[in-house]
Design an enzyme around this catalytic site. Sequence first.
Site, PDB file in Angstrom:
ATOM      1  CD  GLU A 141      -1.026   4.237   4.687  1.00  0.00           C
ATOM      2  OE1 GLU A 141      -1.966   4.881   5.158  1.00  0.00           O
ATOM      3  OE2 GLU A 141      -0.661   4.352   3.511  1.00  0.00           O
ATOM      4  CG  ASP A 171       1.267   7.286   3.285  1.00  0.00           C
ATOM      5  OD1 ASP A 171       0.156   7.758   2.996  1.00  0.00           O
ATOM      6  OD2 ASP A 171       1.855   7.532   4.354  1.00  0.00           O
ATOM      7  CE  LYS A 187      -3.825   2.347   2.209  1.00  0.00           C
ATOM      8  NZ  LYS A 187      -3.237   3.662   1.940  1.00  0.00           N
TER       9      LYS A 187
END
Length: 316
Positions: A169, A29, A27
Site C-alpha cells: 500500500e 493495511d 505501511k
Amino acid sequence: MPDRIDPCLALLKPKPPKGSQWAFEVKWDGYRLAAHIEPSGVRILTRGGHDWTDRFPAIAAEARRLPVATAILDGEAVVFDERGRSDFGRLQQSLGGRGGKRMSREAVLMAFDLLYFDGRDLTGTELGARRHLLEGLVPAGGEEAIRLSEEIEADGDVLLRIACEHGLEGIIAKDRNSTYRSGRGGEWLKIKCIQSDGFAIVGYEKSTASFGGIGRLLLAARKGDELVYVGGVGTGFNERSAADLREQMDKLIIAKPAIDTGRKRNAVFVRPELVAEIEYRAWTHDGKLRHASYKGLREEQDTAAVYAVDLALKAG
C-alpha cells in the site's frame, strides 16, 4: 498506567521526506490496535477505544507471553495473503465481515511503537529510544501473533518504488527525534502507492451477471456538512464479500436517493450508513474517482470516516 492513549496518526504526503532524522517502515493495511499489558490481564483496544480483546485471541495470548509486567504496544492487526502482503479484505472476512462477531485467529499484530514500559510512560521520550526498547521486547522475524514492524534502512524514494512494485500500500516515515503525540501532527507521514479512503455507499446498480447482483456501488464523499456523489466502483468484489455487502445494503433501502447521483438505470438506493474502503488511482476533472476498486467495509470501531472530497481534490 493510562487507561487509553489516543493514537498518533500519519499525515498523507505525495513524496517521502529527505533527511537522516526520518525512519521508514512498510505501511500495513489493517486495523490500528493498542495492546495494554498489565498484571491483571491484557486488553486489546481499537483506534476508537473499543475493547476487542475477545476478537483477537491469538494476539492477546501472545501479549500475555511477552517478558514484561506492564506495557502498551501500538501496532496494526493484519492478515497476510499468500505473497506476504497485508490484505484488509482478508482481515475483515476473518472477523466475520462488517458488524460480524467472529474471532480472528489469523490476525497478526505488527508492533511499531511502545508507549508504556515497566511502569514508565514513554510518550514524552523520543522515537529512537522507544524503538530500541520495543526491539528488545518484540524481536525481529519469527512467526508469532505479535511481530516487530521493522525499520528499513533505505532512501525513501527507492523504498517507495520497491513497495509499489511489490503491490504494497505504501510506506510510513517517522521523525526519529519526535515524542509520541496523539493526532495528525506531522511527526509521522504516509506515502501511498495507491490512494485508499473511506466513501459512503448511497446505492448500487443491479446486475444479474455480477457477484451478489451488484453491478456497481454508488459512492459519496463529504463536502463541508453535505455528501456529494463521486462515482461508482464495480471491481474488487468476490462472491463472499459481495454477498455480505448485499445483505448489509438490503437493510438500508430507501425509495429516493439521499443525494443527486444523476440518472441511473436499475439503481437501488440506500441510507448512507455504510462506509466502503476504496482504492483509486486519481480523480477526474469533474470530481469522480478513477480506477476505483472495492476493498471492504470500514467498522465504526475503526473510526469509519468519510473522506472530504475538497481535500482529496487538492491532494490529487
